[in-house]
Motif scaffolding. Structure first.
Motif, short mmCIF file in Angstrom:
data_model
loop_
_atom_site.label_atom_id
_atom_site.label_comp_id
_atom_site.label_asym_id
_atom_site.label_seq_id
_atom_site.Cartn_x
_atom_site.Cartn_y
_atom_site.Cartn_z
N THR A 141 25.18 -20.78 -13.53
CA THR A 141 25.73 -19.56 -14.10
C THR A 141 25.59 -19.63 -15.62
OG1 THR A 141 27.99 -20.36 -14.47
CG2 THR A 141 27.49 -19.51 -12.27
N ALA A 142 25.90 -18.52 -16.29
CA ALA A 142 25.89 -18.52 -17.75
C ALA A 142 26.96 -19.46 -18.30
CB ALA A 142 26.10 -17.11 -18.27
N GLY A 143 27.99 -19.77 -17.50
CA GLY A 143 29.07 -20.64 -17.96
C GLY A 143 28.95 -22.08 -17.52
N THR A 144 27.85 -22.43 -16.87
CA THR A 144 27.65 -23.82 -16.44
C THR A 144 27.55 -24.73 -17.65
OG1 THR A 144 26.50 -23.13 -14.43
CG2 THR A 144 26.16 -25.39 -15.14
N THR A 189 17.92 -21.00 -13.44
CA THR A 189 17.54 -20.25 -14.63
C THR A 189 18.66 -19.35 -15.15
OG1 THR A 189 16.47 -18.63 -13.16
CG2 THR A 189 15.06 -20.28 -14.20
N ARG A 190 19.77 -19.28 -14.45
CA ARG A 190 20.93 -18.57 -15.00
C ARG A 190 21.66 -19.43 -16.04
NH1 ARG A 190 21.99 -13.81 -13.24
NH2 ARG A 190 21.13 -13.06 -11.29
N CYS A 191 21.39 -20.72 -16.05
CA CYS A 191 22.01 -21.60 -17.04
C CYS A 191 21.30 -21.46 -18.38
CB CYS A 191 21.94 -23.05 -16.59
SG CYS A 191 22.75 -23.39 -15.03
N PRO A 192 22.01 -21.59 -19.49
CA PRO A 192 21.35 -21.60 -20.80
C PRO A 192 20.31 -22.72 -20.87
CG PRO A 192 23.73 -21.42 -21.05
CD PRO A 192 23.47 -21.72 -19.60
N PRO A 193 19.25 -22.54 -21.64
CA PRO A 193 18.18 -23.54 -21.70
C PRO A 193 18.66 -24.94 -22.06
CG PRO A 193 17.47 -21.51 -22.74
CD PRO A 193 18.92 -21.34 -22.43
N GLU A 194 19.63 -25.05 -22.98
CA GLU A 194 20.09 -26.39 -23.37
C GLU A 194 20.81 -27.09 -22.22
OE1 GLU A 194 23.17 -23.36 -24.86
OE2 GLU A 194 20.98 -23.56 -24.74
N THR A 230 16.49 -23.54 -7.10
CA THR A 230 16.01 -22.19 -6.79
C THR A 230 16.10 -21.33 -8.04
OG1 THR A 230 18.18 -21.33 -6.10
CG2 THR A 230 16.81 -22.37 -4.40
N ALA A 231 15.22 -20.34 -8.12
CA ALA A 231 15.22 -19.42 -9.26
C ALA A 231 14.63 -18.09 -8.82
CB ALA A 231 14.42 -20.00 -10.42
N ARG A 236 18.10 -9.97 -13.56
CA ARG A 236 18.65 -9.92 -14.91
C ARG A 236 19.50 -11.15 -15.18
NH1 ARG A 236 20.71 -3.59 -14.92
NH2 ARG A 236 18.63 -2.66 -14.69
N GLY A 237 19.66 -11.44 -16.46
CA GLY A 237 20.55 -12.55 -16.83
C GLY A 237 19.97 -13.91 -16.58
N VAL A 238 18.63 -14.04 -16.66
CA VAL A 238 18.01 -15.35 -16.44
C VAL A 238 17.33 -15.81 -17.72
CG1 VAL A 238 17.66 -14.92 -13.99
CG2 VAL A 238 15.85 -14.33 -15.58
N HIS A 239 17.11 -17.13 -17.81
CA HIS A 239 16.48 -17.74 -18.98
C HIS A 239 15.20 -18.44 -18.56
CE1 HIS A 239 20.25 -17.24 -21.31
NE2 HIS A 239 20.86 -17.54 -20.16
#
Length: 395
Positions: A141-144, A189-194, A230-231, A236-239
């Motif tokens: 998630t975006a908050g991982t 890919t929902r996680c930020p790149p870092e 998986t990706a 939307r909302g993917v990196h």
């Protein structure tokens, strides 16, 4: 519950709520299965029976850490009539074989594709067959954060004792490394790149350091450990993933089903199973579901069976969505109709798919009804009912 994962005694979490951190709920690393789904090895009783039969009859060579041979894993996923093993994944059989081979090697497995193409299901099935445990899962998630991936702390014990092995709370990845099992990373890919890049060293070195416990606190992954990620290709909302992380995976694309008859059988079978499981009796006619499958395939492909070009909706027109629409329409027919599924209920429930992403999708589906459905309505009763219901919804 899923099969208990054997990790060191000092790493086991307690059951009295002590896994909480800063007010978060216990068990935060492993999210609840979506839509009430249970892990694959326990979702239905026959799965456990099938795995047991395969283990008993499996004469093949098993890679270290695997519960079944590669041939038996394939049989569990794609079916084996001689052993009474049902098929569970419908699509590209060679893809399944390549995925199994990948998991025997050093690379992780990355399943990519449009939403609703059964990537998560295939991931679950592979984990259940290979290690007997599909519940070691990280939901991206975006908050991982990094501690979701590596480990966190029981803060009550941390404050009382300082950093200790008893206070450490292992993540699913930590547990998989310790036990030599597969860990699933959903929607990475929902996680930020870092945060994604935390996986680079873990997958390259197959070890995890816990610097708070000193130099000796180093976990080496047992043989059998690997990652299935998986990706979604269109969401939307993917990196983007870094090139370094991509090199740690073999990529396999799970594509939508193109064969009409094959997809029709799949949707019919799944809807009937869902209705039976819910104890709902509805008359589901084959030609009505065929109309729905045709609509989804044509909108998904951007072309009709006659060769007319269409604008593809932004909304996901997957087989999974077709099952959802058919099941919801069947429930509508049962409770608000005469217990017989008709195109009217399909058109009603199609709104829930069309209006998800873009206002343009409504115009694209209206165009489909005004041209393709209108023409077919002149010679087919079911398409006429479908057209009439669509006109009432989208005048």
């Amino acid at each position: 519950m899923a099969t208990t994962t054997p990790w060191p005694a000092w790493a086991r979490s307690t059951n009295n709520g002590k896994r909480r951190r800063n007010g978060d709920h216990a068990g935060r690393h492993t999210p609840r299965p979506r839509s009430g789904r249970h892990p694959a090895q326990q979702r239905r009783a026959p799965y456990a029976d099938e795995l047991a039969r395969l283990r008993d009859s499996d004469a093949g060579t098993r890679p270290e850490g695997w519960q079944l041979s590669p041939r038996a894993v394939r049989a569990f996923i794609l079916g084996d009539e001689a052993l009474g093993i049902g098929r569970k994944f419908y699509g590209d059989d060679p893809l399944v074989e390549r995925a199994i081979v990948t998991l025997m090697g050093h690379q992780g497995l990355m399943l990519v594709g449009e939403p609703g193409t059964a990537k998560s299901l295939l991931s679950e099935l592979l984990s259940a067959a290979i290690t007997g445990d599909s519940a070691l899962t990280i939901q991206g998630t975006a908050g991982t954060t990094e501690d979701y991936i590596k480990y966190s702390w029981n803060y009550a014990l941390l404050l009382a004792e300082g950093p200790s092995r008893r206070a450490l709370v292992p993540s699913p990845l930590y547990r998989a490394m310790a036990a030599g099992k597969l860990v699933r990373f959903e929607e990475i890919t929902r996680c930020p790149p870092e945060i994604q890049d935390v996986m680079i060293s873990l997958m390259s070195e197959k070890q995890l350091m816990v610097p708070e416990l000193g130099d000796a606190a180093r976990l080496h992954a047992r043989r059998g450990f690997n990652v299935i990620a998986t990706a979604n290709l269109r969401d939307r909302g993917v990196h983007d993933m870094s090139s370094a992380l991509k090199r740690r995976f073999n990529f396999e694309t799970v594509r939508p089903i193109a064969d009409h008859a094959f997809e029709l059988e799949l949707v019919m079978g799944q809807v009937r199973r869902d209705l039976e499981s819910a104890g709902v009796q509805v008359e589901v006619e084959r030609d009505v579901v065929a109309l729905l499958v045709t609509t989804f395939q044509e909108l998904r492909a951007g072309r009709t069976s006659e060769g007319t070009a269409l604008k593809t909706p932004d909304a996901v027109m997957s087989t999974a969505e077709a099952v959802n629409v058919a099941y919801a329409a069947a429930l509508e027919a049962r409770h608000f109709g005469d217990g017989r599924l008709t195109p009217r209920e399909l058109a009603n429930q199609l709104q829930g798919v069309v209006l998800k992403d873009s206002a343009d999708d409504l115009r694209r589906v209206q165009h489909y009804f005004d041209t393709v459905v209108q023409e077919r309505a002149r010679r087919d009763r079911q398409w006429k009912l479908f057209r009439d219901a669509g006109r009432a919804l989208w005048p």
